[in-house]
Design a protein around this motif. Structure first.
Motif, PDB file in Angstrom:
ATOM      1  N   ARG A  24       0.844  -1.197   0.000  1.00 10.88           N
ATOM      2  CA  ARG A  24       0.000   0.000   0.000  1.00 10.88           C
ATOM      3  C   ARG A  24       0.882   1.251   0.000  1.00 10.88           C
ATOM      4  O   ARG A  24       1.825   1.357   0.781  1.00 10.88           O
ATOM      5  CB  ARG A  24      -0.929  -0.004   1.208  1.00 10.88           C
ATOM      6  N   SER A  25       0.574   2.192  -0.887  1.00  8.68           N
ATOM      7  CA  SER A  25       1.372   3.414  -0.989  1.00  8.68           C
ATOM      8  C   SER A  25       0.730   4.545  -0.187  1.00  8.68           C
ATOM      9  O   SER A  25      -0.488   4.723  -0.236  1.00  8.68           O
ATOM     10  CB  SER A  25       1.491   3.840  -2.455  1.00  8.68           C
ATOM     11  N   TYR A  27       1.004   7.562  -0.956  1.00  8.66           N
ATOM     12  CA  TYR A  27       0.839   8.719  -1.844  1.00  8.66           C
ATOM     13  C   TYR A  27      -0.512   8.736  -2.551  1.00  8.66           C
ATOM     14  O   TYR A  27      -0.947   9.773  -3.036  1.00  8.66           O
ATOM     15  CB  TYR A  27       1.989   8.766  -2.853  1.00  8.66           C
ATOM     16  N   GLY A  28      -1.161   7.597  -2.666  1.00 10.82           N
ATOM     17  CA  GLY A  28      -2.538   7.572  -3.139  1.00 10.82           C
ATOM     18  C   GLY A  28      -2.745   7.760  -4.621  1.00 10.82           C
ATOM     19  O   GLY A  28      -3.854   8.095  -5.063  1.00 10.82           O
ATOM     20  N   TYR A  29      -1.709   7.551  -5.441  1.00  7.99           N
ATOM     21  CA  TYR A  29      -1.893   7.679  -6.891  1.00  7.99           C
ATOM     22  C   TYR A  29      -2.343   6.355  -7.485  1.00  7.99           C
ATOM     23  O   TYR A  29      -1.832   5.290  -7.129  1.00  7.99           O
ATOM     24  CB  TYR A  29      -0.592   8.144  -7.555  1.00  7.99           C
ATOM     25  N   GLY A  73       2.043   4.080  -6.027  1.00  7.61           N
ATOM     26  CA  GLY A  73       0.792   3.345  -5.920  1.00  7.61           C
ATOM     27  C   GLY A  73       0.068   3.168  -7.232  1.00  7.61           C
ATOM     28  O   GLY A  73      -0.974   2.505  -7.283  1.00  7.61           O
ATOM     29  N   HIS A 235      -3.640  14.824  -8.015  1.00  5.62           N
ATOM     30  CA  HIS A 235      -4.078  14.227  -6.751  1.00  5.62           C
ATOM     31  C   HIS A 235      -4.022  12.700  -6.811  1.00  5.62           C
ATOM     32  O   HIS A 235      -3.461  12.065  -5.921  1.00  5.62           O
ATOM     33  CB  HIS A 235      -5.490  14.695  -6.408  1.00  5.62           C
ATOM     34  N   THR A 236      -4.648  12.111  -7.818  1.00  7.86           N
ATOM     35  CA  THR A 236      -4.574  10.657  -7.966  1.00  7.86           C
ATOM     36  C   THR A 236      -3.948  10.264  -9.307  1.00  7.86           C
ATOM     37  O   THR A 236      -3.845   9.083  -9.613  1.00  7.86           O
ATOM     38  CB  THR A 236      -5.976  10.013  -7.862  1.00  7.86           C
ATOM     39  N   SER A 268       4.627  14.308  -3.146  1.00 11.40           N
ATOM     40  CA  SER A 268       3.809  14.837  -2.049  1.00 11.40           C
ATOM     41  C   SER A 268       3.489  16.313  -2.253  1.00 11.40           C
ATOM     42  O   SER A 268       2.565  16.846  -1.645  1.00 11.40           O
ATOM     43  CB  SER A 268       4.519  14.634  -0.709  1.00 11.40           C
TER      44      SER A 268
END
Length: 321
Positions: A24-25, A27-29, A73, A235-236, A268
């Motif tokens: 799991r990252s 950073y959420g991309y 991610g 953002h993603t 980030s």
């Protein structure tokens, strides 16, 4: 499940050697795109890249970049250019992306799809999607837009080879003043192959702020854009240029992050960059049409810098007329 989703038979194969479960990252991309280079084997009149330079990262740097993409991610990666398949490191780059377990989409003009090395690679390690740009329904219109004799035959040869290999394909119909009279024939072309397709009528200024690409549009056939309701760029999703500079997307390239220096931690800062680039400034400040506006702020800025006709990107022009 694997057979239903991806036509992948895992019978008798050890799961640990077959299925990659990424960590799991933070950073959420979920998605990323990477320009292998800005070079091309066509000289397309509508190309938003402007100068077609072949400079880019060498192999050790690309390996580092792809591990940054993995750490972000991202599970979906688009390989683009220029023309990605003319890049001298395309096979190695594709194998690396595939080996990281991401879903790979390739944007291509199709001219190199029939090359035995490329076709064998993509047949053995199947991509998630290959999107081919269609520039006309005849050799004449193709040559006018791409400024390359024989481009149409190269496209058809590549498409036929990929279609016969049952690779996952779709088409991007690029409709301009050179081929607008063939729009119905282009749609029929896609339907004849049974392929999904999208149509593109709006041309963007170049990434260097040049308006020369706008002359290729067919003004009477510009399709209405959907209202811009925001996007997840920065953002993603993020974009990486040939030198490892990460930006929110292919259009909004300001305040790019040098991933070769910062590593994955540099991402980030990208959400903050995205929020700043989406602020309405200049002539867009306080616009009464900001709600139903059909163009995101980064794209509007590119049009403004190119001193493009307002009717290409702004509803004020329509209202005045």
């Amino acid at each position: 499940m694997a057979r239903r989703a991806w036509e992948l038979d895992l019978s008798g194969r050890p799961l640990g050697e077959t299925v990659l479960v990424p960590a799991r990252s933070p950073y959420g991309y979920g998605r990323a795109s990477y320009e292998l280079n800005l070079g091309g084997n066509y000289d397309c009149e509508h190309c938003y890249l402007g100068l077609k330079q072949f400079a880019g990262l060498g192999w050790p740097e690309r390996e580092r970049l792809f591990h940054v993409i993995q750490e972000s991610g991202a599970l979906w990666l688009q390989l683009t250019g220029g023309e990605p398949m003319i890049d001298k490191l395309f096979p190695e780059t594709y194998r690396l992306a595939y080996g990281l377990g991401v879903m790979v989409e390739i944007l291509t003009n199709g001219s190199r799809l029939a090359a035995p090395r490329n076709l064998a690679l993509l047949t053995r390690l199947r991509p998630n999607r290959i999107t081919l740009s269609l520039y006309g329904a005849t050799a004449e219109s193709y040559a006018r837009l791409t400024r390359r004799r024989g481009a149409y035959l190269m496209f058809v040869k590549g498409l036929d080879a990929a279609h016969e290999a049952e690779l996952p394909l779709d088409l991007a119909l690029i409709i301009t003043r050179h081929n607008v009279h063939e729009a119905d024939l282009m749609r029929a072309f896609a339907e004849r192959y049974g392929l999904p397709y999208s149509e593109y009528t709006h041309m963007s200024p170049t990434i260097y702020g040049g308006a020369e690409t706008l002359a290729t549009q067919a003004p009477d056939h510009l399709a209405d854009r959907e209202p811009f309701n925001g996007c997840n760029a920065g953002h993603t999703f993020f974009h990486v240029d040939p030198h490892g500079m990460a930006s929110i997307c292919k259009v909004g390239r300001d305040d790019a992050i040098p991933l070769m220096t910062t590593g994955v931690e540099g991402l980030s800062h990208l959400a903050g960059v995205a929020d700043s680039l989406m602020l309405r400034t200049g002539g867009c400040t306080g616009c009464q049409f900001s709600g139903p506006c059909r163009v995101g702020r980064p794209l509007a800025k590119v049009y403004q810098e190119a001193k493009a006709p307002m009717d290409r990107y702004c509803q004020h022009a329509t209202t005045r007329s």
